[in-house]
Design a protein around this motif. Sequence first.
Motif, PDB file in Angstrom:
ATOM      1  N   ALA A   1       5.590   4.562  10.454  1.00  0.00           N
ATOM      2  CA  ALA A   1       4.839   5.511   9.618  1.00  0.00           C
ATOM      3  C   ALA A   1       4.458   4.852   8.295  1.00  0.00           C
ATOM      4  CB  ALA A   1       5.671   6.776   9.381  1.00  0.00           C
ATOM      5  N   CYS A   2       5.396   4.101   7.706  1.00  0.00           N
ATOM      6  CA  CYS A   2       5.117   3.434   6.425  1.00  0.00           C
ATOM      7  C   CYS A   2       4.033   2.373   6.562  1.00  0.00           C
ATOM      8  CB  CYS A   2       6.385   2.807   5.860  1.00  0.00           C
ATOM      9  SG  CYS A   2       7.613   4.038   5.394  1.00  0.00           S
ATOM     10  N   SER A   3       3.972   1.734   7.735  1.00  0.00           N
ATOM     11  CA  SER A   3       2.949   0.688   7.941  1.00  0.00           C
ATOM     12  C   SER A   3       1.545   1.298   7.991  1.00  0.00           C
ATOM     13  CB  SER A   3       3.234  -0.104   9.220  1.00  0.00           C
ATOM     14  OG  SER A   3       2.927   0.680  10.362  1.00  0.00           O
ATOM     15  N   LEU A   4       1.440   2.577   8.324  1.00  0.00           N
ATOM     16  CA  LEU A   4       0.121   3.218   8.400  1.00  0.00           C
ATOM     17  C   LEU A   4      -0.520   3.391   7.021  1.00  0.00           C
ATOM     18  CD1 LEU A   4       0.924   6.002  11.049  1.00  0.00           C
ATOM     19  CD2 LEU A   4      -0.245   3.819  11.435  1.00  0.00           C
TER      20      LEU A   4
ATOM     21  N   ASP B   1       3.491  -7.093  -1.536  1.00  0.00           N
ATOM     22  CA  ASP B   1       4.886  -6.702  -1.756  1.00  0.00           C
ATOM     23  C   ASP B   1       5.284  -5.574  -0.794  1.00  0.00           C
ATOM     24  OD1 ASP B   1       7.150  -7.223  -3.747  1.00  0.00           O
ATOM     25  OD2 ASP B   1       7.011  -5.039  -3.800  1.00  0.00           O
ATOM     26  N   TYR B   2       4.419  -4.568  -0.683  1.00  0.00           N
ATOM     27  CA  TYR B   2       4.718  -3.407   0.164  1.00  0.00           C
ATOM     28  C   TYR B   2       4.779  -3.814   1.642  1.00  0.00           C
ATOM     29  CZ  TYR B   2       4.216   1.204   2.306  1.00  0.00           C
ATOM     30  OH  TYR B   2       4.415   2.332   3.067  1.00  0.00           O
ATOM     31  N   VAL B   3       3.784  -4.586   2.086  1.00  0.00           N
ATOM     32  CA  VAL B   3       3.735  -4.986   3.502  1.00  0.00           C
ATOM     33  C   VAL B   3       4.958  -5.822   3.879  1.00  0.00           C
ATOM     34  CG1 VAL B   3       2.461  -6.430   5.160  1.00  0.00           C
ATOM     35  CG2 VAL B   3       1.228  -4.790   3.740  1.00  0.00           C
TER      36      VAL B   3
ATOM     37  N   ILE C   1       5.790   5.501  -0.726  1.00  0.00           N
ATOM     38  CA  ILE C   1       5.276   6.710  -0.067  1.00  0.00           C
ATOM     39  C   ILE C   1       5.280   7.901  -1.040  1.00  0.00           C
ATOM     40  CG2 ILE C   1       5.702   5.948   2.289  1.00  0.00           C
ATOM     41  CD1 ILE C   1       8.211   7.460   2.456  1.00  0.00           C
ATOM     42  N   ASP C   2       6.211   7.900  -1.998  1.00  0.00           N
ATOM     43  CA  ASP C   2       6.158   8.922  -3.058  1.00  0.00           C
ATOM     44  C   ASP C   2       4.865   8.770  -3.856  1.00  0.00           C
ATOM     45  OD1 ASP C   2       8.480  10.330  -2.634  1.00  0.00           O
ATOM     46  OD2 ASP C   2       9.685   9.141  -4.024  1.00  0.00           O
TER      47      ASP C   2
ATOM     48  N   VAL D   1       6.065   7.722 -10.704  1.00  0.00           N
ATOM     49  CA  VAL D   1       6.867   7.134  -9.621  1.00  0.00           C
ATOM     50  C   VAL D   1       7.383   5.727  -9.940  1.00  0.00           C
ATOM     51  CG1 VAL D   1       6.859   6.429  -7.193  1.00  0.00           C
ATOM     52  CG2 VAL D   1       5.645   8.516  -7.887  1.00  0.00           C
ATOM     53  N   PHE D   2       6.482   4.835 -10.365  1.00  0.00           N
ATOM     54  CA  PHE D   2       6.880   3.432 -10.472  1.00  0.00           C
ATOM     55  C   PHE D   2       7.182   2.965 -11.891  1.00  0.00           C
ATOM     56  CE2 PHE D   2       4.941   2.536  -6.207  1.00  0.00           C
ATOM     57  CZ  PHE D   2       6.037   1.901  -5.672  1.00  0.00           C
TER      58      PHE D   2
END
Length: 185
Positions: free
Chosen positions: A39-42, A60-62, A108-109, A137-138
């Motif tokens: 789901a996160c990869s989408l 970084d995320y990937v 995702i937040d 968030v960040f």
Amino acid sequence: MANTEGEKPLRKIAEAFKDLAAVVNSETLELEVGPFSHACSLISPLFGCLGIAFKFAELDYVAKVGDLAEASKSIATLQALVDRDVESNCVRNAGSHTRNLLRVKRGIDMVRVLFEQIIASEGNSLKDPASTAYAQVFAPHHGWAIRKAVAAGMYALPTKAQLLKKLNEDGKCMKPQHGLRWKTI
Ligand code: 1PZ
């Protein structure tokens, strides 16, 4: 990077996370690492719509989602993943699965707050919704240099209308009486 004709990345994301929500809300089933990382990869295709300035965030995320996908081969649930790192006392270590999970969770937040802000805000700017979401968030977890780089990147974002068009969500096949503001921009 334009999306494939007719594809709706936001729908795919929404469906995948709805399935995960059903697991969480069941209160009996445990969240599995595989479906979570999938789901996160989408979310990754969204970066391509935000412009080159967010390339570093994408890398970084990937990488972190990739680490969770790799972990799913040997660890079944998110709970087990965290428990293992707690036992090994490596929760805070750079590159640990648990630390990567926390970063991905913030990602995702960020997406959730960003789209809440897009829907709630007037006008065609993406900078304001994105800045608000980032601040919430960040920003509390990032140092000065990264915060400054992100703030500079905000000026290179596309407009709301451009983003929704790239995501094939420009409202062409939706009924106007739904009245969501972003459909009329
Ligand atoms: C529409 C505007 C979107 C703005 C997206 C803003 C995201 C900015 C994040 C940029 C930071 C990337 C640089 C690397 C930061 C790392 O120091 C930290 C800590 O990693 P570690 O030390 O554990 O290896 N990484 C993060 O904080 C995770 C950043 C992931 C960014 C995901 C954002 C998802 C947003 C998608 C929006 C469509």
